[in-house]
Write a protein that holds these residues in place. Sequence first.
Motif, mmCIF file in Angstrom:
data_model
loop_
_atom_site.group_PDB
_atom_site.id
_atom_site.type_symbol
_atom_site.label_atom_id
_atom_site.label_comp_id
_atom_site.label_asym_id
_atom_site.label_seq_id
_atom_site.Cartn_x
_atom_site.Cartn_y
_atom_site.Cartn_z
ATOM 1 N N ARG A 373 0.849 -1.200 0.000
ATOM 2 C CA ARG A 373 0.000 0.000 0.000
ATOM 3 C C ARG A 373 0.881 1.245 0.000
ATOM 4 O O ARG A 373 1.738 1.393 0.870
ATOM 5 C CB ARG A 373 -0.914 0.002 1.233
ATOM 6 C CG ARG A 373 -1.825 1.227 1.336
ATOM 7 C CD ARG A 373 -2.754 1.103 2.542
ATOM 8 N NE ARG A 373 -2.012 1.069 3.792
ATOM 9 C CZ ARG A 373 -1.659 2.164 4.480
ATOM 10 N NH1 ARG A 373 -1.957 3.369 4.022
ATOM 11 N NH2 ARG A 373 -1.001 2.028 5.617
ATOM 12 N N LYS A 374 0.678 2.101 -1.012
ATOM 13 C CA LYS A 374 1.501 3.313 -1.088
ATOM 14 C C LYS A 374 1.114 4.260 0.040
ATOM 15 O O LYS A 374 -0.056 4.614 0.212
ATOM 16 C CB LYS A 374 1.315 4.032 -2.420
ATOM 17 C CG LYS A 374 2.216 5.268 -2.552
ATOM 18 C CD LYS A 374 1.910 6.089 -3.791
ATOM 19 C CE LYS A 374 2.434 5.394 -5.040
ATOM 20 N NZ LYS A 374 2.326 6.296 -6.235
ATOM 21 N N ILE A 375 2.124 4.666 0.816
ATOM 22 C CA ILE A 375 1.864 5.583 1.926
ATOM 23 C C ILE A 375 2.466 6.965 1.710
ATOM 24 O O ILE A 375 2.141 7.914 2.422
ATOM 25 C CB ILE A 375 2.387 5.003 3.261
ATOM 26 C CG1 ILE A 375 3.922 4.904 3.244
ATOM 27 C CG2 ILE A 375 1.751 3.661 3.568
ATOM 28 C CD1 ILE A 375 4.540 4.659 4.610
ATOM 29 N N TYR A 376 3.379 7.079 0.721
ATOM 30 C CA TYR A 376 4.087 8.359 0.586
ATOM 31 C C TYR A 376 4.696 8.468 -0.813
ATOM 32 O O TYR A 376 5.141 7.472 -1.393
ATOM 33 C CB TYR A 376 5.202 8.435 1.631
ATOM 34 C CG TYR A 376 5.978 9.735 1.658
ATOM 35 C CD1 TYR A 376 5.445 10.880 2.248
ATOM 36 C CD2 TYR A 376 7.258 9.820 1.111
ATOM 37 C CE1 TYR A 376 6.168 12.073 2.291
ATOM 38 C CE2 TYR A 376 7.984 11.007 1.160
ATOM 39 C CZ TYR A 376 7.433 12.123 1.748
ATOM 40 O OH TYR A 376 8.141 13.294 1.789
ATOM 41 N N GLU A 377 4.713 9.703 -1.335
ATOM 42 C CA GLU A 377 5.426 9.985 -2.572
ATOM 43 C C GLU A 377 5.881 11.438 -2.550
ATOM 44 O O GLU A 377 5.122 12.331 -2.148
ATOM 45 C CB GLU A 377 4.548 9.722 -3.800
ATOM 46 C CG GLU A 377 5.294 9.922 -5.120
ATOM 47 C CD GLU A 377 4.492 9.436 -6.316
ATOM 48 O OE1 GLU A 377 4.466 8.202 -6.548
ATOM 49 O OE2 GLU A 377 3.881 10.297 -6.988
ATOM 50 N N ASN A 378 7.111 11.661 -2.951
ATOM 51 C CA ASN A 378 7.653 13.018 -2.973
ATOM 52 C C ASN A 378 8.846 13.037 -3.922
ATOM 53 O O ASN A 378 9.412 11.996 -4.266
ATOM 54 C CB ASN A 378 8.077 13.474 -1.573
ATOM 55 C CG ASN A 378 8.075 14.979 -1.424
ATOM 56 O OD1 ASN A 378 8.025 15.710 -2.415
ATOM 57 N ND2 ASN A 378 8.149 15.463 -0.192
ATOM 58 N N THR A 379 9.245 14.240 -4.326
ATOM 59 C CA THR A 379 10.332 14.422 -5.290
ATOM 60 C C THR A 379 11.422 15.295 -4.698
ATOM 61 O O THR A 379 11.141 16.217 -3.919
ATOM 62 C CB THR A 379 9.796 15.073 -6.581
ATOM 63 O OG1 THR A 379 8.793 14.220 -7.149
ATOM 64 C CG2 THR A 379 10.901 15.263 -7.607
ATOM 65 N N TYR A 380 12.649 15.005 -5.023
ATOM 66 C CA TYR A 380 13.778 15.849 -4.644
ATOM 67 C C TYR A 380 14.529 16.248 -5.914
ATOM 68 O O TYR A 380 14.256 15.731 -7.007
ATOM 69 C CB TYR A 380 14.702 15.139 -3.654
ATOM 70 C CG TYR A 380 15.317 13.850 -4.157
ATOM 71 C CD1 TYR A 380 16.595 13.835 -4.720
ATOM 72 C CD2 TYR A 380 14.630 12.631 -4.066
ATOM 73 C CE1 TYR A 380 17.166 12.649 -5.172
ATOM 74 C CE2 TYR A 380 15.199 11.451 -4.515
ATOM 75 C CZ TYR A 380 16.463 11.464 -5.069
ATOM 76 O OH TYR A 380 17.029 10.312 -5.531
ATOM 77 N N HIS A 381 15.471 17.176 -5.791
ATOM 78 C CA HIS A 381 16.126 17.732 -6.982
ATOM 79 C C HIS A 381 17.627 17.480 -7.032
ATOM 80 O O HIS A 381 18.183 17.308 -8.104
ATOM 81 C CB HIS A 381 15.848 19.241 -7.077
ATOM 82 C CG HIS A 381 14.386 19.572 -7.144
ATOM 83 N ND1 HIS A 381 13.616 19.314 -8.258
ATOM 84 C CD2 HIS A 381 13.548 20.106 -6.225
ATOM 85 C CE1 HIS A 381 12.369 19.692 -8.033
ATOM 86 N NE2 HIS A 381 12.294 20.170 -6.804
ATOM 87 N N LYS A 382 18.282 17.445 -5.889
ATOM 88 C CA LYS A 382 19.729 17.227 -5.869
ATOM 89 C C LYS A 382 20.019 15.732 -5.819
ATOM 90 O O LYS A 382 19.580 15.045 -4.910
ATOM 91 C CB LYS A 382 20.370 17.922 -4.666
ATOM 92 C CG LYS A 382 21.888 17.786 -4.614
ATOM 93 C CD LYS A 382 22.447 18.472 -3.376
ATOM 94 C CE LYS A 382 23.968 18.334 -3.319
ATOM 95 N NZ LYS A 382 24.399 16.924 -3.170
ATOM 96 N N SER A 383 20.755 15.231 -6.789
ATOM 97 C CA SER A 383 21.057 13.808 -6.874
ATOM 98 C C SER A 383 21.798 13.321 -5.630
ATOM 99 O O SER A 383 22.634 14.039 -5.073
ATOM 100 C CB SER A 383 21.909 13.530 -8.115
ATOM 101 O OG SER A 383 22.357 12.185 -8.129
ATOM 102 N N ILE A 384 21.513 12.074 -5.221
ATOM 103 C CA ILE A 384 22.293 11.479 -4.125
ATOM 104 C C ILE A 384 23.516 10.753 -4.679
ATOM 105 O O ILE A 384 24.292 10.169 -3.924
ATOM 106 C CB ILE A 384 21.443 10.534 -3.255
ATOM 107 C CG1 ILE A 384 21.041 9.264 -4.012
ATOM 108 C CG2 ILE A 384 20.225 11.262 -2.707
ATOM 109 C CD1 ILE A 384 20.440 8.196 -3.116
#
Length: 423
Positions: A373-384
């Motif tokens: 079950r999907k509980i979270y989704e978000n985006t970041y910009h600086k590569s790890i």
Amino acid sequence: MSLYPEHILVKKCLQLIEDELQWGDSNTWHNKTFIELSEKIREETSILLSATTLKRVWGRVKYNSTPSISTLNTLALFAGFNTWRDFKTNHETTKNKVWFEKKMNANSYIIIVLAIIFALGFISIYSMIDSSKAKPKHDFSNIKFSSKPVTNSFPNSVIFDFNLDNIKSDSIYIQQYWDVTKTIKIKSDQKQATGIYYYPGYYNSKLRVDGKIIRRHDLFIKSEGWVGTIDYKPIPKYLSEKQIKNDKMGFSEAILNEIKKSGKPLESTFHYIDDFGNISGDNIKISQSVKSVLNDKWAVCQNFKIVVLGTEGAIIMPFSKLGCVSNLDILLSNNVYSGKKHDLSAFGVDLNENKAIDINIKDKTVSVFVDNRKIYENTYHKSIGKFVGLRYRFLGAGQINTIKIEDLNKNATVLECLFSNDN
């Protein structure tokens, strides 16, 4: 800015930061500028100072109190010093200077006129000097900086080699990594220094002179398979792969009893740090089945973190009992999302039973699933950066039943650990 006792020193620190940033007069900075500065400080120090806090310190928001010591320590670290105390030692303004400044303020008009006259005279004389002979305060072009571990076990001492090329300064430091306490003071005539690392990881060490980062060097300390640690301070207890892997990855009854007997909160961690090749940490899937095995005393919240490590940053996904989610913090590269300010109730998970947790990272978008079950989704910009490993960290203790890591770019399995699970 309010004239609190250390306002002169704070202004000096802020000026050092402004000089380094070269973003122009801070009086012209907009709200987005302070947001960008907050992100830059977080990236450089791994400590979050909000844009609002920064605007208060810079006098853009009315605030009559002295900045907190944690804020001052972070600003000093960003400016290239170990702590605020270290900055003060190098820039101490004595009471006599403060008294003199107050006296001078009474005749500020005369002072300004005289200063202009002297400045014009100095410029006139300096303009007659052959500019080709002028030299910068420091020439960093020939500086070398490298490091090497002395062993493949832990703790691991690291030798730093450097050539300061006759630079004279009383503010030279090696910052071992983001932790402000892990900084080594260097003398101008030194050629080597040593530091100690208690955990495997990918560390970005920095050589700082007069507040300026002049060299960086990546230090890769591998775990050589799975390593378990009971995270005592300052020196953890180490357990080899043979001691933690059986029908699951976990601790023996003797170790669990040792953890239970601790009168203070105690964390335990499973580490796997290695060179996986050219695998992007921004396009990877990490699946695991986990369980907490302590849920009393200070471990009642069952806090658990999955740390995805890259060469340039990290992703941290935290879990706990539902009633404790206020204390959670998500890290997406250089972005922090606090349970104090965001609704992280979806990360409230009962870990008394095995939970299947999937972390899907695709083109810098992170999706988290618990029992499909999907509980979270978000985006970041600086590569790890490139993927280099995992940490599983429990408040108290836990166990891992299955692990699978997939490279989404190549649709290939990177690492798979399947334990027979009879729980």
